[in-house]
Design a protein around this motif. Structure first.
Motif, short mmCIF file in Angstrom:
data_model
loop_
_atom_site.label_atom_id
_atom_site.label_comp_id
_atom_site.label_asym_id
_atom_site.label_seq_id
_atom_site.Cartn_x
_atom_site.Cartn_y
_atom_site.Cartn_z
N ARG A 2 0.84 -1.20 0.00
CA ARG A 2 0.00 0.00 0.00
C ARG A 2 0.88 1.25 0.00
NH1 ARG A 2 -4.42 1.82 4.41
NH2 ARG A 2 -5.33 3.40 3.10
N PRO A 3 0.58 2.24 -0.86
CA PRO A 3 1.40 3.45 -0.89
C PRO A 3 1.21 4.29 0.37
CG PRO A 3 -0.45 3.66 -2.40
CD PRO A 3 -0.50 2.26 -1.85
N ASP A 4 2.22 5.05 0.72
CA ASP A 4 2.17 5.96 1.86
C ASP A 4 1.45 7.22 1.39
OD1 ASP A 4 2.68 7.83 3.85
OD2 ASP A 4 4.72 7.15 4.19
N SER A 5 0.30 7.51 1.97
CA SER A 5 -0.51 8.64 1.52
C SER A 5 -0.40 9.86 2.44
CB SER A 5 -1.97 8.22 1.40
OG SER A 5 -2.46 7.80 2.66
N ARG A 6 0.56 9.85 3.37
CA ARG A 6 0.66 10.97 4.32
C ARG A 6 0.86 12.32 3.63
NH1 ARG A 6 5.08 8.87 8.36
NH2 ARG A 6 5.67 7.79 6.47
N LEU A 7 1.67 12.36 2.56
CA LEU A 7 1.89 13.62 1.87
C LEU A 7 0.59 14.12 1.25
CD1 LEU A 7 3.75 15.88 0.90
CD2 LEU A 7 4.33 14.45 -1.08
N SER A 8 -0.13 13.26 0.59
CA SER A 8 -1.41 13.66 -0.01
C SER A 8 -2.40 14.14 1.05
CB SER A 8 -2.02 12.50 -0.79
OG SER A 8 -1.23 12.20 -1.91
N VAL A 9 -2.48 13.42 2.15
CA VAL A 9 -3.39 13.80 3.24
C VAL A 9 -2.99 15.16 3.81
CG1 VAL A 9 -4.12 13.22 5.60
CG2 VAL A 9 -4.05 11.45 3.84
N ALA A 10 -1.70 15.35 4.04
CA ALA A 10 -1.22 16.62 4.61
C ALA A 10 -1.51 17.78 3.66
CB ALA A 10 0.27 16.53 4.91
N LEU A 11 -1.22 17.60 2.37
CA LEU A 11 -1.47 18.67 1.41
C LEU A 11 -2.96 18.99 1.32
CD1 LEU A 11 1.02 17.53 -1.37
CD2 LEU A 11 1.29 19.48 0.20
N HIS A 12 -3.78 17.95 1.30
CA HIS A 12 -5.23 18.12 1.26
C HIS A 12 -5.70 18.93 2.47
CE1 HIS A 12 -9.26 15.80 0.44
NE2 HIS A 12 -9.46 17.09 0.57
N ALA A 13 -5.21 18.56 3.64
CA ALA A 13 -5.59 19.26 4.87
C ALA A 13 -5.14 20.72 4.84
CB ALA A 13 -4.99 18.55 6.08
N LEU A 14 -3.91 20.95 4.40
CA LEU A 14 -3.39 22.32 4.36
C LEU A 14 -4.18 23.20 3.40
CD1 LEU A 14 0.42 21.51 4.45
CD2 LEU A 14 -0.94 22.58 6.27
N LEU A 15 -4.58 22.64 2.27
CA LEU A 15 -5.36 23.42 1.31
C LEU A 15 -6.74 23.75 1.88
CD1 LEU A 15 -4.17 21.67 -1.92
CD2 LEU A 15 -3.81 24.07 -1.31
N HIS A 16 -7.34 22.82 2.62
CA HIS A 16 -8.62 23.13 3.29
C HIS A 16 -8.42 24.21 4.35
CE1 HIS A 16 -11.72 20.64 1.56
NE2 HIS A 16 -10.91 19.58 1.58
N LEU A 17 -7.33 24.12 5.11
CA LEU A 17 -7.06 25.16 6.11
C LEU A 17 -6.89 26.52 5.45
CD1 LEU A 17 -4.59 23.31 8.52
CD2 LEU A 17 -6.91 24.05 9.05
N GLY A 18 -6.19 26.54 4.32
CA GLY A 18 -6.00 27.79 3.60
C GLY A 18 -7.31 28.33 3.04
N GLU A 19 -8.15 27.45 2.55
CA GLU A 19 -9.44 27.83 1.98
C GLU A 19 -10.36 28.40 3.07
OE1 GLU A 19 -12.15 25.46 -1.05
OE2 GLU A 19 -12.24 24.57 0.96
N GLN A 20 -10.36 27.77 4.24
CA GLN A 20 -11.24 28.19 5.34
C GLN A 20 -10.75 29.49 5.97
OE1 GLN A 20 -14.16 26.54 6.18
NE2 GLN A 20 -13.71 25.34 4.37
N GLY A 21 -9.42 29.62 6.09
CA GLY A 21 -8.86 30.84 6.66
C GLY A 21 -9.16 31.05 8.13
N GLU A 22 -9.53 30.01 8.84
CA GLU A 22 -9.85 30.13 10.26
C GLU A 22 -9.44 28.85 10.96
OE1 GLU A 22 -14.49 28.69 10.07
OE2 GLU A 22 -14.04 30.78 9.65
N VAL A 23 -9.58 28.85 12.27
CA VAL A 23 -9.24 27.67 13.07
C VAL A 23 -10.28 26.58 12.81
CG1 VAL A 23 -8.96 26.80 15.43
CG2 VAL A 23 -8.11 29.07 14.83
N ILE A 24 -9.81 25.36 12.58
CA ILE A 24 -10.70 24.23 12.30
C ILE A 24 -10.31 23.08 13.22
CG2 ILE A 24 -11.49 22.60 10.55
CD1 ILE A 24 -10.58 24.57 8.42
N THR A 25 -11.30 22.45 13.81
CA THR A 25 -11.01 21.29 14.67
C THR A 25 -10.55 20.12 13.81
OG1 THR A 25 -13.23 20.36 14.54
CG2 THR A 25 -12.81 21.99 16.31
N SER A 26 -9.81 19.21 14.42
CA SER A 26 -9.35 18.04 13.67
C SER A 26 -10.53 17.18 13.24
CB SER A 26 -8.33 17.23 14.48
OG SER A 26 -8.79 16.96 15.76
#
Length: 152
Positions: A2-26
């Protein structure tokens, strides 16, 4: 394997954080990613250590970007995650006595070092703002494709 998807998950999360522009719970962020909140928190903790995100505790707390998307490259995130390299290949024996195995280790080792250097070079050339802009272009294409066509 199985491929390691941590980079994809991290990038996905960071882009959502950037899009929201506010504090988001995990939990909220995990729902956006369809991911396990515990696994996501582990990934975000690595990014926090690297100064990429901030964590705010207490009521109204959560995760936010510590740096703007334009100042973050894919390489910054990749290196923060410390995945141990992009490939799960390696020698059978680090210090073999067999000359053939030594030659194999050198050949494969050189290829892996060169491949990772090329990967890092590319990752350093792409910012998260570039990826966010790509998302915007794709959204525009989808809206255009769905828009009803007017007859002349």
């Amino acid at each position: 394997m199985r491929p390691d998807s941590r980079l994809s998950v991290a990038l996905h999360a960071l882009l959502h954080l950037g899009e929201q522009g506010e504090v988001i719970t995990s939990e909220a962020l995990a729902a956006m990613l369809a991911a396990n909140p515990v696994v996501l928190r582990r990934t975000l903790a690595r990014l926090k250590e690297a100064g990429i995100v901030r964590a705010e505790k207490g009521h109204g707390g959560g995760w936010s970007l510590a740096r703007g998307l334009g100042s973050l490259t894919l390489a910054d995130v990749y290196q923060a995650l410390d995945t141990g390299g992009p490939f799960r290949l390696g020698p059978r024996d680090e210090s073999p006595g067999c000359l053939i195995e030594q030659a194999v280790n050198r050949a494969v080792g050189t290829a892996l070092v060169e491949a990772e250097a090329r990967l890092l070079s590319h990752l350093q050339s792409v910012s998260l703002a570039d990826v966010a802009a790509d998302v915007g272009r794709q959204e525009k294409k989808q809206r255009t494709a769905r828009a009803p066509r007017r007859k002349a």
